[in-house]
Design a protein around this motif. Structure first.
Motif, PDB file in Angstrom:
ATOM      1  N   LEU A  97     -93.678 -10.820 -54.352  1.00 55.60           N
ATOM      2  CA  LEU A  97     -93.931  -9.755 -53.370  1.00 55.60           C
ATOM      3  C   LEU A  97     -95.354  -9.219 -53.491  1.00 55.60           C
ATOM      4  O   LEU A  97     -95.997  -8.931 -52.475  1.00 55.60           O
ATOM      5  N   GLY A  98     -95.856  -9.101 -54.714  1.00 59.07           N
ATOM      6  CA  GLY A  98     -97.229  -8.636 -54.911  1.00 59.07           C
ATOM      7  C   GLY A  98     -98.243  -9.570 -54.281  1.00 59.07           C
ATOM      8  O   GLY A  98     -99.219  -9.125 -53.664  1.00 59.07           O
ATOM      9  N   ALA A  99     -98.019 -10.860 -54.414  1.00 55.65           N
ATOM     10  CA  ALA A  99     -98.923 -11.839 -53.805  1.00 55.65           C
ATOM     11  C   ALA A  99     -98.865 -11.761 -52.280  1.00 55.65           C
ATOM     12  O   ALA A  99     -99.901 -11.793 -51.609  1.00 55.65           O
ATOM     13  N   ILE A 100     -97.660 -11.622 -51.742  1.00 54.45           N
ATOM     14  CA  ILE A 100     -97.507 -11.515 -50.287  1.00 54.45           C
ATOM     15  C   ILE A 100     -98.186 -10.254 -49.775  1.00 54.45           C
ATOM     16  O   ILE A 100     -98.910 -10.284 -48.765  1.00 54.45           O
ATOM     17  N   VAL A 101     -97.982  -9.149 -50.468  1.00 51.74           N
ATOM     18  CA  VAL A 101     -98.584  -7.877 -50.032  1.00 51.74           C
ATOM     19  C   VAL A 101    -100.109  -7.951 -50.132  1.00 51.74           C
ATOM     20  O   VAL A 101    -100.808  -7.415 -49.267  1.00 51.74           O
ATOM     21  N   ALA A 102    -100.641  -8.616 -51.146  1.00 51.49           N
ATOM     22  CA  ALA A 102    -102.097  -8.787 -51.252  1.00 51.49           C
ATOM     23  C   ALA A 102    -102.633  -9.520 -50.021  1.00 51.49           C
ATOM     24  O   ALA A 102    -103.636  -9.107 -49.435  1.00 51.49           O
ATOM     25  N   VAL A 103    -101.949 -10.574 -49.627  1.00 50.42           N
ATOM     26  CA  VAL A 103    -102.367 -11.327 -48.434  1.00 50.42           C
ATOM     27  C   VAL A 103    -102.243 -10.463 -47.178  1.00 50.42           C
ATOM     28  O   VAL A 103    -103.132 -10.470 -46.314  1.00 50.42           O
ATOM     29  N   ILE A 139    -107.526  -5.717 -54.338  1.00 50.59           N
ATOM     30  CA  ILE A 139    -107.876  -5.965 -55.739  1.00 50.59           C
ATOM     31  C   ILE A 139    -106.705  -5.601 -56.650  1.00 50.59           C
ATOM     32  O   ILE A 139    -106.350  -6.353 -57.565  1.00 50.59           O
ATOM     33  N   GLN A 140    -106.097  -4.444 -56.392  1.00 51.56           N
ATOM     34  CA  GLN A 140    -104.989  -3.981 -57.231  1.00 51.56           C
ATOM     35  C   GLN A 140    -103.806  -4.938 -57.182  1.00 51.56           C
ATOM     36  O   GLN A 140    -103.243  -5.283 -58.215  1.00 51.56           O
ATOM     37  N   HIS A 141    -103.436  -5.407 -55.996  1.00 51.62           N
ATOM     38  CA  HIS A 141    -102.278  -6.303 -55.898  1.00 51.62           C
ATOM     39  C   HIS A 141    -102.563  -7.675 -56.500  1.00 51.62           C
ATOM     40  O   HIS A 141    -101.666  -8.285 -57.088  1.00 51.62           O
ATOM     41  N   ALA A 159     -98.332   0.553 -46.595  1.00 48.96           N
ATOM     42  CA  ALA A 159     -98.364   1.755 -47.440  1.00 48.96           C
ATOM     43  C   ALA A 159     -96.949   2.231 -47.742  1.00 48.96           C
ATOM     44  O   ALA A 159     -96.636   2.576 -48.891  1.00 48.96           O
ATOM     45  N   ILE A 160     -96.085   2.236 -46.734  1.00 52.02           N
ATOM     46  CA  ILE A 160     -94.693   2.643 -46.955  1.00 52.02           C
ATOM     47  C   ILE A 160     -94.018   1.671 -47.918  1.00 52.02           C
ATOM     48  O   ILE A 160     -93.310   2.084 -48.842  1.00 52.02           O
ATOM     49  N   PHE A 161     -94.245   0.377 -47.735  1.00 53.17           N
ATOM     50  CA  PHE A 161     -93.694  -0.637 -48.640  1.00 53.17           C
ATOM     51  C   PHE A 161     -94.167  -0.384 -50.070  1.00 53.17           C
ATOM     52  O   PHE A 161     -93.386  -0.467 -51.023  1.00 53.17           O
ATOM     53  N   ASP A 162     -95.444  -0.062 -50.228  1.00 54.19           N
ATOM     54  CA  ASP A 162     -96.013   0.201 -51.551  1.00 54.19           C
ATOM     55  C   ASP A 162     -95.397   1.438 -52.193  1.00 54.19           C
ATOM     56  O   ASP A 162     -95.087   1.438 -53.388  1.00 54.19           O
TER      57      ASP A 162
END
Length: 121
Positions: A48-54, A18-20, A78-81
Protein backbone atom coordinates in the motif's frame (compact mmCIF):
# COMPACT_ATOMS: atom_id res chain seq x y z
CA UNK A 1 -0.04 33.62 -10.98
CA UNK A 2 -0.65 30.54 -8.88
CA UNK A 3 -2.23 30.85 -5.41
CA UNK A 4 -0.13 30.26 -2.28
CA UNK A 5 -2.08 27.07 -1.60
CA UNK A 6 -0.77 25.61 -4.87
CA UNK A 7 2.85 26.12 -3.81
CA UNK A 8 2.28 24.59 -0.37
CA UNK A 9 0.47 21.61 -1.89
CA UNK A 10 3.34 20.97 -4.30
CA UNK A 11 5.91 21.12 -1.48
CA UNK A 12 3.85 18.90 0.86
CA UNK A 13 3.13 16.42 -1.94
CA UNK A 14 6.88 16.12 -2.59
CA UNK A 15 7.35 15.44 1.14
CA UNK A 16 4.69 12.70 0.99
CA UNK A 17 6.35 11.07 -2.01
CA UNK A 18 9.71 10.96 -0.21
CA UNK A 19 8.09 9.79 3.03
CA UNK A 20 6.15 6.94 1.41
CA UNK A 21 9.20 5.76 -0.52
CA UNK A 22 11.28 5.82 2.68
CA UNK A 23 8.64 3.96 4.71
CA UNK A 24 8.16 1.39 1.94
CA UNK A 25 11.91 0.76 1.91
CA UNK A 26 11.89 0.58 5.71
CA UNK A 27 9.26 -2.16 5.57
CA UNK A 28 11.13 -3.99 2.82
CA UNK A 29 14.48 -3.95 4.66
CA UNK A 30 12.93 -3.96 8.17
CA UNK A 31 14.89 -0.88 9.22
CA UNK A 32 14.79 -0.35 12.99
CA UNK A 33 12.51 -3.38 13.35
CA UNK A 34 9.58 -1.46 11.85
CA UNK A 35 7.81 -4.62 10.74
CA UNK A 36 7.25 -5.64 14.37
CA UNK A 37 5.89 -2.23 15.36
CA UNK A 38 2.67 -2.22 13.33
CA UNK A 39 -0.73 -3.71 14.14
CA UNK A 40 -1.41 -5.13 10.66
CA UNK A 41 0.49 -7.27 8.19
CA UNK A 42 3.66 -5.32 7.28
CA UNK A 43 3.64 -6.79 3.75
CA UNK A 44 0.24 -5.17 3.19
CA UNK A 45 1.63 -1.84 4.41
CA UNK A 46 4.65 -2.25 2.13
CA UNK A 47 2.46 -2.75 -0.95
CA UNK A 48 0.00 0.00 0.00
CA UNK A 49 2.87 2.39 0.75
CA UNK A 50 4.34 1.83 -2.70
CA UNK A 51 0.95 2.35 -4.36
CA UNK A 52 0.31 5.53 -2.38
CA UNK A 53 3.78 6.85 -3.30
CA UNK A 54 2.94 6.38 -6.97
CA UNK A 55 -0.47 8.00 -6.50
CA UNK A 56 1.16 11.02 -4.83
CA UNK A 57 3.52 11.21 -7.84
CA UNK A 58 0.50 11.23 -10.15
CA UNK A 59 -1.17 13.93 -8.06
CA UNK A 60 2.02 16.02 -8.19
CA UNK A 61 2.08 15.68 -11.96
CA UNK A 62 -1.57 16.75 -12.00
CA UNK A 63 -0.86 19.76 -9.79
CA UNK A 64 2.03 20.84 -11.99
CA UNK A 65 -0.24 20.56 -15.05
CA UNK A 66 -3.07 22.28 -13.11
CA UNK A 67 -5.60 19.57 -13.83
CA UNK A 68 -9.10 19.69 -12.34
CA UNK A 69 -8.80 16.22 -10.80
CA UNK A 70 -5.55 16.63 -8.89
CA UNK A 71 -6.99 18.39 -5.78
CA UNK A 72 -9.60 15.63 -5.46
CA UNK A 73 -6.90 12.97 -5.69
CA UNK A 74 -4.88 14.77 -3.01
CA UNK A 75 -7.96 14.93 -0.77
CA UNK A 76 -8.51 11.18 -1.18
CA UNK A 77 -4.85 10.37 -0.55
CA UNK A 78 -4.74 12.58 2.55
CA UNK A 79 -7.83 10.88 3.98
CA UNK A 80 -6.30 7.47 3.17
CA UNK A 81 -3.09 8.53 4.94
CA UNK A 82 -4.94 9.77 8.03
CA UNK A 83 -7.04 6.61 8.33
CA UNK A 84 -3.95 4.52 7.60
CA UNK A 85 -2.18 5.96 10.65
CA UNK A 86 -4.98 4.68 12.89
CA UNK A 87 -5.02 1.26 11.22
CA UNK A 88 -1.24 0.83 11.21
CA UNK A 89 -0.96 1.82 14.86
CA UNK A 90 -4.05 -0.23 15.76
CA UNK A 91 -5.38 2.36 18.15
CA UNK A 92 -8.16 4.94 18.35
CA UNK A 93 -5.74 7.26 20.09
CA UNK A 94 -2.58 7.45 18.03
CA UNK A 95 0.83 8.97 18.29
CA UNK A 96 0.61 12.16 16.22
CA UNK A 97 3.40 11.93 13.67
CA UNK A 98 4.77 14.35 11.10
CA UNK A 99 3.12 12.13 8.47
CA UNK A 100 -0.26 12.63 10.14
CA UNK A 101 0.22 16.41 10.40
CA UNK A 102 1.29 16.71 6.76
CA UNK A 103 -1.72 14.65 5.67
CA UNK A 104 -4.04 16.95 7.63
CA UNK A 105 -2.33 19.99 6.08
CA UNK A 106 -2.71 18.53 2.57
CA UNK A 107 -6.37 17.75 3.22
CA UNK A 108 -7.06 21.28 4.44
CA UNK A 109 -5.08 23.02 1.69
CA UNK A 110 -6.51 20.84 -1.08
CA UNK A 111 -10.04 21.63 0.08
CA UNK A 112 -9.23 25.36 0.08
CA UNK A 113 -7.48 25.13 -3.29
CA UNK A 114 -10.31 23.16 -4.90
CA UNK A 115 -12.96 25.53 -3.61
CA UNK A 116 -11.04 28.56 -4.82
CA UNK A 117 -10.51 26.96 -8.24
CA UNK A 118 -14.22 26.18 -8.53
CA UNK A 119 -15.12 29.78 -7.67
CA UNK A 120 -12.79 31.07 -10.41
CA UNK A 121 -14.46 28.95 -13.09
Amino acid sequence: MRPWTWYLLVILTCEKIIQHIAVTLAFYYDWYGIRSQVAVNPNLLLVLGAIVAVMFMISLWGMLRRTKWSPGLLIGLAIFDIVGEFIAQGLLTILITISFLVAVAILTLALIYRRRAEMER
